[in-house]
Structure formats: structure tokens, C-alpha cells
Write a protein that holds these residues in place. Structure first.
Motif, mmCIF file in Angstrom:
data_model
loop_
_atom_site.group_PDB
_atom_site.id
_atom_site.type_symbol
_atom_site.label_atom_id
_atom_site.label_comp_id
_atom_site.label_asym_id
_atom_site.label_seq_id
_atom_site.Cartn_x
_atom_site.Cartn_y
_atom_site.Cartn_z
ATOM 1 N N ASP A 1 23.532 34.571 -30.310
ATOM 2 C CA ASP A 1 23.181 34.947 -28.940
ATOM 3 C C ASP A 1 22.833 33.706 -28.111
ATOM 4 O O ASP A 1 23.223 33.593 -26.949
ATOM 5 N N LYS A 2 22.113 32.799 -28.713
ATOM 6 C CA LYS A 2 21.735 31.559 -28.041
ATOM 7 C C LYS A 2 22.986 30.734 -27.696
ATOM 8 O O LYS A 2 23.092 30.176 -26.606
ATOM 9 N N LEU A 3 23.929 30.684 -28.627
ATOM 10 C CA LEU A 3 25.171 29.958 -28.398
ATOM 11 C C LEU A 3 25.985 30.603 -27.279
ATOM 12 O O LEU A 3 26.519 29.903 -26.412
ATOM 13 N N ARG A 4 26.051 31.927 -27.246
ATOM 14 C CA ARG A 4 26.764 32.624 -26.168
ATOM 15 C C ARG A 4 26.150 32.304 -24.806
ATOM 16 O O ARG A 4 26.849 32.073 -23.829
ATOM 17 N N HIS A 5 24.822 32.302 -24.753
ATOM 18 C CA HIS A 5 24.129 31.972 -23.509
ATOM 19 C C HIS A 5 24.431 30.536 -23.086
ATOM 20 O O HIS A 5 24.697 30.271 -21.912
ATOM 21 N N SER A 6 24.427 29.620 -24.046
ATOM 22 C CA SER A 6 24.727 28.211 -23.745
ATOM 23 C C SER A 6 26.122 28.064 -23.165
ATOM 24 O O SER A 6 26.335 27.316 -22.207
ATOM 25 N N ILE A 7 27.070 28.782 -23.718
ATOM 26 C CA ILE A 7 28.443 28.712 -23.217
ATOM 27 C C ILE A 7 28.514 29.227 -21.783
ATOM 28 O O ILE A 7 29.211 28.655 -20.940
#
Length: 115
Positions: free
Chosen positions: A8-14
Motif C-alpha cells: 500500500d505504501k509503495l502504491r501511494h509512493s507511485i
């Protein structure tokens, strides 16, 4: 931290990266440091996007075969962690360039709401 939280954190970063890219693209012509940073950002964003795609594909295949997701999370976590750490590093460096994030994010959200 759970793998789901990392994803989820990676999706937000993208999502944030996509917003910042517009401002950085315009400024890279004048600023050499910006050009280098932008190249690194694009590379890690591409890696993150590929990893998420691969994870989603593997998750679908595992689900269709009736496998447990625990093994999948264990397999992907070592690949996910370095990307997330490097994204955090680049996000911190972004502050040195005074990139427009909030106004661009608002514009993006307004466009999405209109469509």
C-alpha cells in the motif's frame, strides 16, 4: 511491518511520483541536478511498478490454484523493501528542489473528479 502495508505504501509512493514528475520534467532542462534526480526517480518508479504488476499476477495465479498468500508475501518482501527505502530517500531529496506536489495533486484530483 506487514507486506500488505508495504505494498500500500509503495502504491501511494507511485501516485505521488506521477504528480511530481510533471514539475520535474519542466525544470530538468535548466537544472542538471534535477535531471539526474528525475532519471533516478523514473528508474525506481519503473522498478516499483514492475514489482507491483508481478506481485498482482502471482497473487492471481496463486489464488486460482488455491495456494496461500503467505508464501507469496515472503517471496516478494525482499524485493519490495529496497525499492521502498530508495523511494523514501528520493522523496526526501525532492525537498531540495522545491517541487510542486500539493498544487499538482489538487489539479490531478480535480481532473479525475471531472471525468
Amino acid at each position: 511491518m506487514r507486506v500488505e502495508d508495504e505494498i500500500d505504501k509503495l502504491r501511494h509512493s507511485i501516485s505521488i511520483i506521477q504528480v511530481v514528475l510533471q514539475d520535474a520534467e519542466e525544470r530538468q532542462v535548466k537544472e542538471k541536478a534535477m535531471k539526474i534526480w528525475l532519471g533516478e526517480l523514473k528508474e525506481v518508479a519503473h522498478d516499483a511498478d514492475n514489482l507491483l504488476d508481478e506481485f498482482c499476477l502471482e497473487a492471481l495465479m496463486a489464488k486460482s490454484r488455491g495456494f496461500f498468500m503467505t508464501r507469496l508475501f515472503t517471496d516478494f518482501f525482499p524485493s519490495l523493501k529496497p525499492i521502498a527505502v530508495y523511494l523514501e530517500f528520493l522523496a526526501a531529496e525532492r525537498l531540495n528542489f522545491n517541487l510542486k506536489v500539493l498544487s499538482l495533486l489538487r489539479n490531478k484530483l480535480t481532473k479525475e473528479e471531472a471525468s
